[in-house]
Design a protein around this motif. Sequence first.
Motif, PDB file in Angstrom:
ATOM      1  N   LEU A   1       0.845  -1.197   0.000  1.00  0.00           N
ATOM      2  CA  LEU A   1       0.000   0.000   0.000  1.00  0.00           C
ATOM      3  C   LEU A   1       0.880   1.246   0.000  1.00  0.00           C
ATOM      4  CD1 LEU A   1      -2.613  -1.096   2.705  1.00  0.00           C
ATOM      5  CD2 LEU A   1      -2.845  -1.230   0.216  1.00  0.00           C
ATOM      6  N   THR A   2       0.281   2.366  -0.378  1.00  0.00           N
ATOM      7  CA  THR A   2       1.042   3.605  -0.446  1.00  0.00           C
ATOM      8  C   THR A   2       0.203   4.792  -0.003  1.00  0.00           C
ATOM      9  OG1 THR A   2       2.403   4.997  -1.891  1.00  0.00           O
ATOM     10  CG2 THR A   2       0.452   4.015  -2.864  1.00  0.00           C
ATOM     11  N   ASN A   3       0.870   5.788   0.551  1.00  0.00           N
ATOM     12  CA  ASN A   3       0.341   7.125   0.813  1.00  0.00           C
ATOM     13  C   ASN A   3       1.133   8.110  -0.050  1.00  0.00           C
ATOM     14  OD1 ASN A   3      -0.340   6.968   4.423  1.00  0.00           O
ATOM     15  ND2 ASN A   3      -1.698   6.637   2.715  1.00  0.00           N
ATOM     16  N   TRP A   4       0.987   9.401   0.224  1.00  0.00           N
ATOM     17  CA  TRP A   4       1.808  10.426  -0.408  1.00  0.00           C
ATOM     18  C   TRP A   4       2.688  11.097   0.631  1.00  0.00           C
ATOM     19  CZ3 TRP A   4       2.691  11.310  -5.375  1.00  0.00           C
ATOM     20  CH2 TRP A   4       1.757  10.877  -6.329  1.00  0.00           C
ATOM     21  N   ALA A   5       3.936  11.339   0.280  1.00  0.00           N
ATOM     22  CA  ALA A   5       4.772  12.271   1.038  1.00  0.00           C
ATOM     23  C   ALA A   5       4.445  13.653   0.495  1.00  0.00           C
ATOM     24  CB  ALA A   5       6.248  11.972   0.827  1.00  0.00           C
ATOM     25  N   SER A   6       4.051  14.563   1.383  1.00  0.00           N
ATOM     26  CA  SER A   6       3.550  15.860   0.934  1.00  0.00           C
ATOM     27  C   SER A   6       4.241  17.004   1.655  1.00  0.00           C
ATOM     28  CB  SER A   6       2.029  15.943   1.168  1.00  0.00           C
ATOM     29  OG  SER A   6       1.359  14.876   0.517  1.00  0.00           O
ATOM     30  N   LEU A   7       4.209  18.152   1.031  1.00  0.00           N
ATOM     31  CA  LEU A   7       4.804  19.370   1.571  1.00  0.00           C
ATOM     32  C   LEU A   7       3.710  20.251   2.137  1.00  0.00           C
ATOM     33  CD1 LEU A   7       7.406  21.188   1.795  1.00  0.00           C
ATOM     34  CD2 LEU A   7       6.727  22.150  -0.432  1.00  0.00           C
ATOM     35  N   TYR A   8       3.880  20.656   3.397  1.00  0.00           N
ATOM     36  CA  TYR A   8       2.868  21.469   4.069  1.00  0.00           C
ATOM     37  C   TYR A   8       3.485  22.741   4.622  1.00  0.00           C
ATOM     38  CZ  TYR A   8      -0.056  17.271   3.994  1.00  0.00           C
ATOM     39  OH  TYR A   8      -0.788  16.168   3.590  1.00  0.00           O
ATOM     40  N   SER A   9       2.641  23.759   4.754  1.00  0.00           N
ATOM     41  CA  SER A   9       2.993  24.983   5.456  1.00  0.00           C
ATOM     42  C   SER A   9       1.751  25.427   6.220  1.00  0.00           C
ATOM     43  CB  SER A   9       3.466  26.059   4.467  1.00  0.00           C
ATOM     44  OG  SER A   9       3.931  27.198   5.163  1.00  0.00           O
ATOM     45  N   THR A  10       1.648  26.731   6.492  1.00  0.00           N
ATOM     46  CA  THR A  10       0.447  27.263   7.137  1.00  0.00           C
ATOM     47  C   THR A  10      -0.101  28.394   6.290  1.00  0.00           C
ATOM     48  OG1 THR A  10       1.536  28.996   8.446  1.00  0.00           O
ATOM     49  CG2 THR A  10       1.482  26.758   9.390  1.00  0.00           C
ATOM     50  N   SER A  11      -1.278  28.852   6.657  1.00  0.00           N
ATOM     51  CA  SER A  11      -1.905  29.952   5.931  1.00  0.00           C
ATOM     52  C   SER A  11      -1.132  31.253   6.102  1.00  0.00           C
ATOM     53  CB  SER A  11      -3.356  30.134   6.405  1.00  0.00           C
ATOM     54  OG  SER A  11      -3.410  30.284   7.814  1.00  0.00           O
ATOM     55  N   ASP A  12      -0.181  31.307   7.064  1.00  0.00           N
ATOM     56  CA  ASP A  12       0.635  32.514   7.261  1.00  0.00           C
ATOM     57  C   ASP A  12       1.708  32.671   6.189  1.00  0.00           C
ATOM     58  OD1 ASP A  12      -0.704  33.257   9.575  1.00  0.00           O
ATOM     59  OD2 ASP A  12       0.675  32.162  10.881  1.00  0.00           O
TER      60      ASP A  12
END
Length: 327
Positions: A259-270
Amino acid sequence: MRTGNTTMRAPGALALAAVGVLVLAGCGAGGNNMTLATGSTGGTYYPLGGEIAQLWSDNIDDVNVSTQATGASVENLRLLDNGENELILAINGVAANAANGESDFADEPLANPDDVTLLGNVYPEVLQIVATEDSGIESVADLKGKRVDMGPPGSGTEVAARQLLESQGWDPESDVEAFNSTFEEATTKLSDGQVDAAVAILAVPAASIEQVATGGTDITMVEIAGEEADQLMEDNPSYSTMEIPEGTYQGQDQPVQTLTNWASLYSTSDLDEEVAHDLVQEMYEGADDIGHDVGDQLDAETATESRGPTDLHPGAERYYEEAGVLD
């Protein structure tokens, strides 16, 4: 199209923190100095994050990004929530748990889960179980009662390992002898016979698994298929099926279902909208300059797949609309 060039990189995250000069995106006379929280040194996040940070720092005017080794997804989301990092890598399923206050975030939810925003998916995160051939482990069911390394504390791997065991109706505290190691440490423990199996959510091929396979230890790649996979996907819809091709690792003479997920890039609304736009643009359009094995998996076409409950950052959304991959 690139957005300029800078030659100075920010000093390491710890040094910055020590002198109190970390600044939020959009602030400070010296430009946008940011820190990307990655993962343990033996995983994929740390080296890949370093290359992405260098790409940004070299090609976006007034942007300097340093990296920080961490326990990965769970810890990174807390660092982001606490304002200690401006950018993080995390598994999309763990980010969904954070947004919903579930799993590792049920007892200690984020203070501002709605402020977490997605910049884009980076590469498929593959749930891999490697066992020593001597252990006799060939299926998930065979893990019961065995010595299993569950991954670094606070990582997406640990979350996934617990979810996998719980989906089988097991108690992760008692139905296996659990260890929590970095991927480098787990490699050593497998090779030395200290554990029977290790769970890892990593890119394919994973350097830590290759190290075991080529280091004189005969291994078995354990399938997650059939009812075992179906139950985990039912419990956690962020998962999808994937096949690890035959010959990916030394001694692996058959394809392995997992099975797999995604490695993702996150930040904030700021995060400043223009900065977010430029980070995303450079990451995808400059992907050819990334030497890591997963660099060729960076694709704007898949950037928003399986986003879950997390909002897309407006700057990233604008880029995807300009690139024609988002209506």
